[in-house]
Design a protein around this motif. Structure first.
Motif, PDB file in Angstrom:
ATOM      1  N   ALA A  50       0.869  -1.259  -0.008  1.00 10.45           N
ATOM      2  CA  ALA A  50      -0.017   0.006  -0.003  1.00 10.45           C
ATOM      3  C   ALA A  50       0.856   1.217   0.138  1.00 10.45           C
ATOM      4  CB  ALA A  50      -1.195   0.254   1.118  1.00 10.45           C
ATOM      5  N   ASN A  51       0.420   2.109  -1.013  1.00 12.87           N
ATOM      6  CA  ASN A  51       1.025   3.514  -0.953  1.00 12.87           C
ATOM      7  C   ASN A  51      -0.035   4.676  -0.414  1.00 12.87           C
ATOM      8  OD1 ASN A  51       2.431   5.934  -1.412  1.00 12.87           O
ATOM      9  ND2 ASN A  51       2.558   5.657  -3.728  1.00 12.87           N
ATOM     10  N   LYS A  52       0.156   4.682   0.763  1.00 13.50           N
ATOM     11  CA  LYS A  52      -0.987   5.371   1.428  1.00 13.50           C
ATOM     12  C   LYS A  52      -0.830   6.942   1.215  1.00 13.50           C
ATOM     13  CE  LYS A  52      -0.312   3.175   5.265  1.00 13.50           C
ATOM     14  NZ  LYS A  52      -0.171   2.685   6.511  1.00 13.50           N
ATOM     15  N   ALA A  53       0.446   7.240   0.758  1.00 21.63           N
ATOM     16  CA  ALA A  53       0.671   8.769   0.515  1.00 21.63           C
ATOM     17  C   ALA A  53       0.291   8.916  -0.883  1.00 21.63           C
ATOM     18  CB  ALA A  53       2.148   8.891   0.768  1.00 21.63           C
ATOM     19  N   ALA A  54      -0.269   8.205  -1.688  1.00 18.83           N
ATOM     20  CA  ALA A  54      -0.570   8.276  -2.930  1.00 18.83           C
ATOM     21  C   ALA A  54      -1.365   9.432  -3.290  1.00 18.83           C
ATOM     22  CB  ALA A  54      -0.708   7.094  -3.928  1.00 18.83           C
ATOM     23  N   GLY A  55      -2.405   9.723  -2.354  1.00 18.03           N
ATOM     24  CA  GLY A  55      -3.525  10.673  -2.606  1.00 18.03           C
ATOM     25  C   GLY A  55      -4.432  10.090  -3.602  1.00 18.03           C
ATOM     26  N   ASN A  87     -10.605   3.003  29.190  1.00 12.24           N
ATOM     27  CA  ASN A  87     -11.808   3.419  28.664  1.00 12.24           C
ATOM     28  C   ASN A  87     -12.866   2.608  29.532  1.00 12.24           C
ATOM     29  OD1 ASN A  87     -12.593   0.507  27.549  1.00 12.24           O
ATOM     30  ND2 ASN A  87     -11.129   1.240  25.990  1.00 12.24           N
ATOM     31  N   SER A  88     -13.950   3.013  29.529  1.00 12.87           N
ATOM     32  CA  SER A  88     -15.062   2.646  30.488  1.00 12.87           C
ATOM     33  C   SER A  88     -15.678   1.405  30.116  1.00 12.87           C
ATOM     34  CB  SER A  88     -16.307   3.687  30.206  1.00 12.87           C
ATOM     35  OG  SER A  88     -16.809   3.638  29.033  1.00 12.87           O
ATOM     36  N   VAL A  89     -15.499   0.741  28.824  1.00 16.20           N
ATOM     37  CA  VAL A  89     -15.923  -0.785  28.656  1.00 16.20           C
ATOM     38  C   VAL A  89     -15.069  -1.633  28.992  1.00 16.20           C
ATOM     39  CG1 VAL A  89     -17.461  -0.126  26.638  1.00 16.20           C
ATOM     40  CG2 VAL A  89     -15.000  -0.481  26.285  1.00 16.20           C
ATOM     41  N   GLY A  90     -13.712  -1.309  29.190  1.00 15.48           N
ATOM     42  CA  GLY A  90     -12.728  -2.354  29.918  1.00 15.48           C
ATOM     43  C   GLY A  90     -12.132  -3.213  28.885  1.00 15.48           C
ATOM     44  N   SER A  91     -11.996  -2.879  27.543  1.00 11.22           N
ATOM     45  CA  SER A  91     -11.181  -3.814  26.544  1.00 11.22           C
ATOM     46  C   SER A  91     -10.651  -2.794  25.652  1.00 11.22           C
ATOM     47  CB  SER A  91     -12.325  -4.509  25.622  1.00 11.22           C
ATOM     48  OG  SER A  91     -13.101  -3.672  25.060  1.00 11.22           O
ATOM     49  N   VAL A  92      -9.692  -3.277  25.023  1.00  5.85           N
ATOM     50  CA  VAL A  92      -8.757  -2.406  23.669  1.00  5.85           C
ATOM     51  C   VAL A  92      -8.543  -3.460  22.604  1.00  5.85           C
ATOM     52  CG1 VAL A  92      -6.782  -2.740  24.770  1.00  5.85           C
ATOM     53  CG2 VAL A  92      -7.131  -0.765  23.172  1.00  5.85           C
ATOM     54  N   VAL A  93      -8.663  -2.928  21.477  1.00  2.00           N
ATOM     55  CA  VAL A  93      -8.482  -3.805  20.108  1.00  2.00           C
ATOM     56  C   VAL A  93      -7.358  -3.027  19.496  1.00  2.00           C
ATOM     57  CG1 VAL A  93      -9.290  -4.424  17.823  1.00  2.00           C
ATOM     58  CG2 VAL A  93     -10.860  -4.277  19.931  1.00  2.00           C
ATOM     59  N   THR A  94      -6.253  -4.010  19.267  1.00  4.84           N
ATOM     60  CA  THR A  94      -4.988  -3.411  18.514  1.00  4.84           C
ATOM     61  C   THR A  94      -5.012  -4.153  17.218  1.00  4.84           C
ATOM     62  OG1 THR A  94      -3.842  -3.398  20.664  1.00  4.84           O
ATOM     63  CG2 THR A  94      -2.571  -3.521  18.726  1.00  4.84           C
ATOM     64  N   GLY A  95      -5.180  -3.526  16.206  1.00  2.00           N
ATOM     65  CA  GLY A  95      -5.422  -3.958  14.674  1.00  2.00           C
ATOM     66  C   GLY A  95      -3.926  -4.231  14.002  1.00  2.00           C
ATOM     67  N   ALA A  96      -3.992  -5.159  13.354  1.00  4.27           N
ATOM     68  CA  ALA A  96      -2.576  -5.544  12.567  1.00  4.27           C
ATOM     69  C   ALA A  96      -3.299  -5.746  11.130  1.00  4.27           C
ATOM     70  CB  ALA A  96      -2.056  -6.839  12.965  1.00  4.27           C
ATOM     71  N   ASN A  97      -3.801  -4.547  10.493  1.00  3.92           N
ATOM     72  CA  ASN A  97      -4.388  -4.731   9.261  1.00  3.92           C
ATOM     73  C   ASN A  97      -3.542  -3.682   8.229  1.00  3.92           C
ATOM     74  OD1 ASN A  97      -5.043  -1.749   9.662  1.00  3.92           O
ATOM     75  ND2 ASN A  97      -6.542  -2.418  10.988  1.00  3.92           N
ATOM     76  N   VAL A  98      -4.099  -3.466   7.144  1.00  7.82           N
ATOM     77  CA  VAL A  98      -3.313  -2.880   5.964  1.00  7.82           C
ATOM     78  C   VAL A  98      -2.635  -1.466   6.522  1.00  7.82           C
ATOM     79  CG1 VAL A  98      -5.119  -1.906   4.872  1.00  7.82           C
ATOM     80  CG2 VAL A  98      -3.186  -2.350   3.367  1.00  7.82           C
ATOM     81  N   GLU A  99      -3.522  -1.072   7.411  1.00 10.84           N
ATOM     82  CA  GLU A  99      -3.301   0.598   7.784  1.00 10.84           C
ATOM     83  C   GLU A  99      -1.642   0.510   8.774  1.00 10.84           C
ATOM     84  OE1 GLU A  99      -6.503   1.688   9.942  1.00 10.84           O
ATOM     85  OE2 GLU A  99      -7.378   3.010   7.904  1.00 10.84           O
ATOM     86  N   LYS A 100      -1.570  -0.823   9.296  1.00  6.65           N
ATOM     87  CA  LYS A 100      -0.245  -1.056  10.113  1.00  6.65           C
ATOM     88  C   LYS A 100       0.682  -1.884   9.243  1.00  6.65           C
ATOM     89  CE  LYS A 100      -2.277   0.794  14.025  1.00  6.65           C
ATOM     90  NZ  LYS A 100      -2.556  -0.265  15.305  1.00  6.65           N
ATOM     91  N   ILE A 101       0.115  -2.806   8.277  1.00  8.27           N
ATOM     92  CA  ILE A 101       1.200  -3.437   7.468  1.00  8.27           C
ATOM     93  C   ILE A 101       0.675  -3.136   6.035  1.00  8.27           C
ATOM     94  CG2 ILE A 101       2.081  -5.872   7.144  1.00  8.27           C
ATOM     95  CD1 ILE A 101       0.862  -6.624   9.725  1.00  8.27           C
ATOM     96  N   PRO A 102       1.619  -2.309   5.456  1.00 10.96           N
ATOM     97  CA  PRO A 102       1.077  -2.034   4.078  1.00 10.96           C
ATOM     98  C   PRO A 102       1.331  -3.169   3.159  1.00 10.96           C
ATOM     99  CG  PRO A 102       2.812  -0.569   5.054  1.00 10.96           C
ATOM    100  CD  PRO A 102       2.682  -1.461   5.986  1.00 10.96           C
ATOM    101  N   GLY A 103       1.999  -4.082   3.349  1.00 11.31           N
ATOM    102  CA  GLY A 103       2.230  -5.451   2.502  1.00 11.31           C
ATOM    103  C   GLY A 103       0.766  -6.193   2.470  1.00 11.31           C
ATOM    104  N   LEU A 104       0.019  -5.897   3.481  1.00 13.27           N
ATOM    105  CA  LEU A 104      -1.444  -6.664   3.189  1.00 13.27           C
ATOM    106  C   LEU A 104      -2.260  -6.296   2.248  1.00 13.27           C
ATOM    107  CD1 LEU A 104      -2.323  -7.006   7.011  1.00 13.27           C
ATOM    108  CD2 LEU A 104      -1.502  -8.912   5.712  1.00 13.27           C
ATOM    109  N   ASN A 105      -1.949  -5.129   1.598  1.00 16.20           N
ATOM    110  CA  ASN A 105      -2.770  -4.587   0.539  1.00 16.20           C
ATOM    111  C   ASN A 105      -2.841  -5.631  -0.331  1.00 16.20           C
ATOM    112  OD1 ASN A 105      -4.249  -2.338  -0.588  1.00 16.20           O
ATOM    113  ND2 ASN A 105      -2.597  -1.905  -2.053  1.00 16.20           N
TER     114      ASN A 105
END
Length: 236
Positions: A50-55, A87-105
């Protein structure tokens, strides 16, 4: 028994050919429709970092010049440790998707880690673009999803167990134990998307009209305002 004439044979062969053509046409339509509902489109090349800077807006991200691709485009260490829950719900999600790993595109997969405090909840939500499968790393959870016929499918899961949430259906996870819990979640999309039901309805921009919310939930405007205030993002 009456013998078949040459004309009869020609008609029979023609009918068989016609029926075969119809079956082929139906099969083609079925396969085409099946391909249209696949989660992510298939690859047309080895990779498309992913080239997220391409616009440029496309279905996914434009491809980075292959000459500039490195191993860093395919690496992420952010799921190794529990996420910080604040946070008030007591959980947190840490994603490992294309926004974090460009090679997943264009590869059609991603992961996430979800951590829960004792009593923590991952509130009812949906993933519009993916089925989710979780593997329990630690602790015990009550999990479930609701079908379109309004049936709740739920189960208590513990360390080492696996549970699946079908694409697009409302689902949740709740830690009813006395110890922290965590799961690893897999998705058949590079970016599955998440819509938390309560947050979506009560904190959207522009807001959903109050008369829609009061009618839908059979509550008054004061209750709507209370919910909006509780769910509103905290100002830093």
């Amino acid at each position: 028994m009456q013998e078949l004439t040459a004309d009869d044979l020609v008609k029979a062969v023609g009918l068989c050919i016609f029926m075969a053509a119809m079956v082929s046409a139906y099969l083609f339509v079925f396969l085409a429709l099946f391909g249209m509902v696949a989660s992510d489109p298939d690859l047309l090349q080895d990779l498309c970092v992913a080239n997220k800077a391409a616009g440029v807006k496309v279905n996914g991200f434009p491809c980075k010049d292959e000459a500039n691709v490195t191993e860093a485009d395919f690496f992420f260490s952010g799921l190794a440790n529990p996420g910080v829950i604040n946070n008030s719900v007591g959980s947190v999600v840490t994603g490992a998707n294309v926004e974090k790993i460009p090679g997943l595109n264009t590869l059609g997969v991603s992961l996430a880690r979800i951590d829960y405090q004792p009593g923590g909840l991952n509130p009812p939500h949906t993933h519009p673009r993916a089925t989710e499968i979780i593997f329990v790393l630690d602790g015990e959870l009550d999990v479930g999803f609701i079908t379109t016929s309004n049936k709740l499918i739920s189960k208590s899961v513990k360390k080492g167990d696996i549970f699946v949430f079908p694409k697009g259906l409302v689902h949740f996870q709740k830690n009813n134990g006395e110890k922290p819990a965590s799961v690893l979640a897999g998705f058949n999309s590079q970016l599955p998307g998440t819509q938390s039901i309560a947050v979506t309805l009560f904190t959207s921009t522009p807001p959903v009209p109050d008369n829609v919310l009061t009618k839908a939930f059979q509550i008054g405007t004061k209750e709507v305002d209370k919910i909006k205030n509780k769910l509103a993002p905290k100002k830093s």
